[in-house]
Enzyme design. Structure first.
Site, short mmCIF file in Angstrom:
data_model
loop_
_atom_site.label_atom_id
_atom_site.label_comp_id
_atom_site.label_asym_id
_atom_site.label_seq_id
_atom_site.Cartn_x
_atom_site.Cartn_y
_atom_site.Cartn_z
N SER A 47 0.90 -1.08 -0.08
CA SER A 47 0.01 -0.01 0.20
C SER A 47 0.89 1.30 -0.18
O SER A 47 2.00 1.24 0.41
CB SER A 47 -0.89 -0.11 1.44
OG SER A 47 -1.49 1.16 1.35
N TYR A 78 -0.65 -0.03 10.02
CA TYR A 78 -0.93 -0.95 8.88
C TYR A 78 0.23 -0.63 7.93
O TYR A 78 0.59 -1.55 7.57
CB TYR A 78 -2.30 -0.23 8.49
CG TYR A 78 -2.28 -0.81 7.08
CD1 TYR A 78 -3.19 -2.16 6.65
CD2 TYR A 78 -2.52 -0.12 5.80
CE1 TYR A 78 -3.45 -2.42 5.40
CE2 TYR A 78 -2.68 -0.45 4.48
CZ TYR A 78 -3.31 -1.76 4.41
OH TYR A 78 -3.63 -2.08 3.17
N LYS A 129 2.61 -3.48 6.40
CA LYS A 129 2.82 -3.70 5.06
C LYS A 129 4.43 -3.42 4.71
O LYS A 129 4.83 -4.22 3.83
CB LYS A 129 2.05 -2.78 4.15
CG LYS A 129 0.59 -2.91 4.04
CD LYS A 129 0.37 -4.37 3.29
CE LYS A 129 -1.09 -4.53 3.23
NZ LYS A 129 -1.41 -5.98 2.88
#
Lengths: 326, 326
Positions: free
Chosen positions: A124, A148, A152
């Site tokens: 992402s 998050y 990632k």
């Protein structure tokens, strides 16, 4: 060819499955079987000629990854993740699924001697954290501002190292914000980028919580599926050990989005956008990447839309069967 | 003040302990106690006025980190690591100690409500992987070419996220190659950078396996200890959430190293360097970072030597008591 998809019930997973059913092959090789995993049961896509095995469960549980690798799938798409908001709200859950789940999958592959599948990992643009340059280049550092994004970025590092060590053949792709997202409006802070196009095209009102000047980085669901197909089938030799790529996309301001809507769906659609500034969303969005120079991925053949009007037209074709509802 | 050091028996840990014993304080605060951990028992430094508790064991074992946090140390220096060559040779051991060990330490801190120590994590320039620009800037991406570098890059990401989440106050420092390393010549591929200075200064022969043109990034052991002291005591506010810094250092070619040796120790010392090209070492070294622009760390007050002659003189003062052996 046997394909395993983790996160197969999500929007991108479903669209990838639909394309597989339509094409019947991946990179010219007939698809014989798909193993599809998610926390809710993934559905077999209409018209699929391949065998379809649906699995549900927790990928971070002992033995889960090994079970999914039964039959040694040739290609693994790892799309499963606890999303940004939830990973921020639940520290343990985010690390457990996004970090441990990914590592357990990679370790389960390592535990199978002689097995060397292609692994596509969806990362992402959340791996980047403000402040940013005008356009984020391919060699910009990853300083995520969410757990998050951290998870990632760690997944990317593991993917590259496991590839370098010869355990599998990995490609990490950093997806732009997918726009126009089909389905009902959701509560994600980024939801409005899609809402202000999708809802008016169906004759419904949409709320715009930020100013027209806000710029963001977009690609259509069709492009996202194209990225997956290309990552699953490309020659990875030229990547060297730099296995993670920012996908191409389109930087557009909200104003440009609205102009594209006007061109495709007319003034009546644009009138359905209600401006309602939301300080919380304004603040969150201000910290997001706006623009990239994704030359490396482009040089390896990844393609996205070149104008926001194209993105709107893809929605019209793929989701509305070419018919406006306004 | 109570300080915990993991990896306290290593070269940098020992030198830091010696400095603590000499200073008696850290950043102006008297040191009351040091807890020192390593796989072999760390020694209490001579002349230390503080309480000293030595621990040995495996930091990746359940409960090990929690035990070390007894008494809630104010500052934690995490220097422990499986080094590059070993982490490459033993995949499981490297990930277990360098990744799991680090995460378990961070998790043990998180498990203590209200506890918010300063954590200094020694990372490495091995987080970078070739090809490189002329000088690696502060915003260059981390694409390690070793499992060790991967594990360090992951440690950096965790350090930043745990800091952002308010679990502790972390600073990650990427050390240059430490030169002149005291002690006996070791078999590390980088050993010759120190060997060709240290051995001739004591009247012994040293082997140079690469050409005079090879450039590398150095700082003295004294500077490394200075980095640790500064990272342990600095105001971290201005860092924001970008908690990992490339330390300043000095880019010098082997030829420049030899010239500095000539100035400090004379032609007789230089004559003790035997040129014996080694293709394996030449190949390994060619993939290493050569030069950095470490402006960010400098702007926060980190300091290193400005010439290789200074580095040689530091060795003469700190290790040889000012007396040449040649």
């Amino acid at each position: 060819m046997h394909i395993l998809i983790l996160g197969a019930a999500g929007m991108v997973g479903r669209k990838f499955l639909e394309r597989l059913a339509r094409d019947g092959h991946l990179g010219g090789k007939a698809v014989a079987k798909v193993t599809a995993h998610d926390v809710v049961a993934p559905a077999k896509p209409a018209g699929a000629a391949f065998a379809f095995e649906a699995h549900t469960g927790d990928i971070a549980q002992a033995g889960a990854a090994a079970a999914l690798l039964t039959g040694a799938p040739d290609v693994i798409l790892h799309l499963a993740a606890i999303v940004s908001g939830e990973a921020e709200a639940d520290f343990d859950k985010g690390y457990r699924i996004n970090l441990d789940g990914t590592r357990l999958l990679f370790e389960a592959i390592r535990a199978m001697p002689g097995y060397h599948p292609r692994v596509v990992f969806t990362s992402s643009i959340a791996v980047f954290g403000a402040p940013f340059p005008e356009a984020i280049g391919d060699e910009f550092f990853t300083t995520p501002l969410t757990s998050y994004g951290t998870q990632k970025a760690i997944g990317e590092l593991l993917l590259a190292d496991y590839s370098r060590r010869g355990i599998f053949d990995g490609v990490g792709i950093r997806l732009p914000t997918i726009c126009v997202r089909p389905g009902a409006p959701n509560k994600a802070a980024s939801g409005f980028f899609s809402n202000i196009i999708r809802e008016p095209m169906s004759g419904k009102e949409a709320v715009l919580p930020v100013s027209d000047e806000v710029m963001h980085w977009h690609a259509s669901p069709r492009s996202a599926v194209g990225f997956l197909v290309h990552a699953a089938t490309m020659d990875t030799g030229p990547l060297g050990w730099r296995r993670n790529l920012t996908m191409p996309g389109l930087a557009a301001t909200v104003g440009e989005q609205i102009e594209a809507l006007r061109k495709v769906a007319g003034e009546k659609a644009v009138k359905l956008i209600r401006r309602e500034p939301d300080e919380t969303i304004i603040r969150i969005v201000a910290g997001w990447p706006r623009n990239f120079s994704a030359k490396r991925a482009e040089s390896f053949g990844f393609k996205a839309e070149k104008s926001f009007e194209e993105i709107v037209r893809v929605h019209l074709e793929d989701e509305l069967g070419g018919k406006l509802g306004v």
